[in-house]
Enzyme design. Sequence first.
Site, PDB file in Angstrom:
ATOM      1  N   LYS A  41       2.471  -5.977  -6.272  1.00 24.68           N
ATOM      2  CA  LYS A  41       2.155  -7.231  -7.198  1.00 24.68           C
ATOM      3  C   LYS A  41       3.466  -8.021  -7.027  1.00 24.68           C
ATOM      4  O   LYS A  41       3.150  -9.335  -6.778  1.00 24.68           O
ATOM      5  CB  LYS A  41       2.334  -6.898  -8.540  1.00 24.68           C
ATOM      6  CG  LYS A  41       0.899  -6.765  -9.010  1.00 24.68           C
ATOM      7  CD  LYS A  41       0.972  -6.484 -10.470  1.00 24.68           C
ATOM      8  CE  LYS A  41      -0.301  -5.498 -11.402  1.00 24.68           C
ATOM      9  NZ  LYS A  41      -0.096  -5.580 -12.787  1.00 24.68           N
TER      10      LYS A  41
ATOM     11  N   LYS B 270      -4.551 -12.561   2.202  1.00 23.20           N
ATOM     12  CA  LYS B 270      -5.184 -11.991   0.893  1.00 23.20           C
ATOM     13  C   LYS B 270      -4.808 -12.832  -0.232  1.00 23.20           C
ATOM     14  O   LYS B 270      -5.847 -13.189  -1.036  1.00 23.20           O
ATOM     15  CB  LYS B 270      -4.466 -10.591   0.762  1.00 23.20           C
ATOM     16  CG  LYS B 270      -4.924  -9.935  -0.804  1.00 23.20           C
ATOM     17  CD  LYS B 270      -4.256  -8.558  -1.080  1.00 23.20           C
ATOM     18  CE  LYS B 270      -4.545  -8.235  -2.518  1.00 23.20           C
ATOM     19  NZ  LYS B 270      -3.568  -7.189  -2.874  1.00 23.20           N
TER      20      LYS B 270
ATOM     21  N   GLY C 245      -2.700  -0.169  -4.014  1.00 19.47           N
ATOM     22  CA  GLY C 245      -3.716   0.077  -4.792  1.00 19.47           C
ATOM     23  C   GLY C 245      -4.921   0.379  -4.338  1.00 19.47           C
ATOM     24  O   GLY C 245      -5.015   1.290  -3.217  1.00 19.47           O
ATOM     25  N   PHE C 246      -6.018  -0.157  -4.564  1.00 15.42           N
ATOM     26  CA  PHE C 246      -7.479  -0.119  -3.933  1.00 15.42           C
ATOM     27  C   PHE C 246      -7.618  -1.100  -2.786  1.00 15.42           C
ATOM     28  O   PHE C 246      -8.679  -0.936  -2.259  1.00 15.42           O
ATOM     29  CB  PHE C 246      -8.356  -0.374  -5.287  1.00 15.42           C
ATOM     30  CG  PHE C 246      -8.365   0.568  -6.348  1.00 15.42           C
ATOM     31  CD1 PHE C 246      -8.842   1.876  -6.356  1.00 15.42           C
ATOM     32  CD2 PHE C 246      -7.840  -0.097  -7.513  1.00 15.42           C
ATOM     33  CE1 PHE C 246      -8.761   2.614  -7.447  1.00 15.42           C
ATOM     34  CE2 PHE C 246      -7.728   0.750  -8.825  1.00 15.42           C
ATOM     35  CZ  PHE C 246      -8.402   2.249  -8.670  1.00 15.42           C
TER      36      PHE C 246
ATOM     37  N   ASP D  38      -2.404  -8.300 -15.536  1.00 14.06           N
ATOM     38  CA  ASP D  38      -2.997  -7.130 -15.609  1.00 14.06           C
ATOM     39  C   ASP D  38      -4.381  -7.155 -14.968  1.00 14.06           C
ATOM     40  O   ASP D  38      -4.996  -8.345 -15.098  1.00 14.06           O
ATOM     41  CB  ASP D  38      -3.348  -6.628 -17.308  1.00 14.06           C
ATOM     42  CG  ASP D  38      -3.975  -5.430 -17.398  1.00 14.06           C
ATOM     43  OD1 ASP D  38      -3.326  -4.536 -16.828  1.00 14.06           O
ATOM     44  OD2 ASP D  38      -5.023  -5.202 -18.035  1.00 14.06           O
TER      45      ASP D  38
HETATM   46  P1  ITT Z   1       2.229  -3.232 -13.989  1.00 13.40           P
HETATM   47  O1  ITT Z   1       1.192  -2.957 -15.076  1.00 13.40           O
HETATM   48  O2  ITT Z   1       3.561  -2.580 -14.239  1.00 13.40           O
HETATM   49  O3  ITT Z   1       2.203  -4.590 -13.418  1.00 13.40           O
HETATM   50  P2  ITT Z   1       0.230  -1.648 -12.726  1.00 13.40           P
HETATM   51  O4  ITT Z   1       0.195  -1.015 -11.256  1.00 13.40           O
HETATM   52  O5  ITT Z   1       0.094  -0.684 -13.913  1.00 13.40           O
HETATM   53  O6  ITT Z   1       1.749  -2.466 -12.858  1.00 13.40           O
HETATM   54  P3  ITT Z   1      -2.207  -2.901 -13.389  1.00 13.40           P
HETATM   55  O7  ITT Z   1      -2.435  -2.163 -14.504  1.00 13.40           O
HETATM   56  O8  ITT Z   1      -2.335  -4.404 -13.736  1.00 13.40           O
HETATM   57  O9  ITT Z   1      -1.016  -2.504 -12.862  1.00 13.40           O
HETATM   58  O10 ITT Z   1      -3.198  -2.438 -12.370  1.00 13.40           O
HETATM   59  C1  ITT Z   1      -4.404  -1.734 -12.484  1.00 13.40           C
HETATM   60  C2  ITT Z   1      -4.647  -0.957 -11.354  1.00 13.40           C
HETATM   61  O11 ITT Z   1      -5.600  -1.664 -10.197  1.00 13.40           O
HETATM   62  C3  ITT Z   1      -3.450  -0.600 -10.459  1.00 13.40           C
HETATM   63  O12 ITT Z   1      -3.465   0.618 -10.179  1.00 13.40           O
HETATM   64  C4  ITT Z   1      -3.261  -1.212  -9.282  1.00 13.40           C
HETATM   65  O13 ITT Z   1      -2.645  -0.772  -8.089  1.00 13.40           O
HETATM   66  C5  ITT Z   1      -4.723  -1.551  -8.882  1.00 13.40           C
HETATM   67  N1  ITT Z   1      -4.672  -3.028  -8.557  1.00 13.40           N
HETATM   68  C6  ITT Z   1      -4.178  -4.418  -8.984  1.00 13.40           C
HETATM   69  N2  ITT Z   1      -4.361  -5.492  -8.360  1.00 13.40           N
HETATM   70  C7  ITT Z   1      -4.668  -4.996  -7.263  1.00 13.40           C
HETATM   71  C8  ITT Z   1      -4.785  -5.669  -5.873  1.00 13.40           C
HETATM   72  O14 ITT Z   1      -4.400  -6.861  -5.765  1.00 13.40           O
HETATM   73  N3  ITT Z   1      -5.312  -4.712  -4.855  1.00 13.40           N
HETATM   74  C9  ITT Z   1      -5.418  -3.430  -5.112  1.00 13.40           C
HETATM   75  N4  ITT Z   1      -5.267  -2.798  -6.205  1.00 13.40           N
HETATM   76  C10 ITT Z   1      -4.945  -3.551  -7.262  1.00 13.40           C
END
Ligand code: ITT
Length: 184
Positions: A12, A163, A141-142, A65
């Site tokens: 992020k 992206k 992430g996803f 979030d």
């Molecule tokens: P912070 O809260 O510390 O910022 P986090 O990874 O816990 O980090 P979130 O709760 O916002 O962040 O993220 C929710 C999940 O969704 C997390 O596992 C991310 O990897 C995934 N995610 C969020 N944005 C994404 C993206 O752009 N591409 C892929 N996966 C994403």
Amino acid sequence: MKLKIITSNAGKAVEFRTALGSLGIEVEPQDEDCDEIQADTLEEVVRSCLSQLRSKGLGDYVLDDSGLFINALGGFPGVYSAYALRTIGIDGILRLMDGRADRSARFECCIGCSFKGEEFVVKGRCDGIISERPSGKGGFGFDPIFVPSGYEETFAEMSIDVKNGISHRGRAIQALSETLRGKV
Ligand code: ITT
């Protein structure tokens, strides 16, 4: 202008730095504890984090979030996306999608910003589908299983700039920069 990005997620932080850097806003990552409350919406989580951090004297900052909402799974993992990624992972999501005709999904991002003592929230969304298998090594992430509408490749197969140009976070950052422009 300088903004802290409050996150534990390096992926992020890179996206914020790339998108805001090109708008002349310097971004500095900082990891601060915020108890992510159990809530039905990303906005409730963001507003709770803003209020938890209010007394810490962090200056100007943003936090985000985000979540992946899959229609065939009633919006799961949604606000539980971080938990789902840590526990069942991408493979678990693909197993839940086995044999499902409707693979439509969306990413949502809610950004909370505290700027010059004022707080506001902006949002972005990106629609797409869940791929049959993971593909690509970029992003986080996803990303390897999400194909945005109008594209053939997953987020993980795209450059960060491509992206950011279409993603939930890129769109929310665009809204953030427009709001900030009115405040500097
Ligand atoms: P912070 O809260 O510390 O910022 P986090 O990874 O816990 O980090 P979130 O709760 O916002 O962040 O993220 C929710 C999940 O969704 C997390 O596992 C991310 O990897 C995934 N995610 C969020 N944005 C994404 C993206 O752009 N591409 C892929 N996966 C994403």
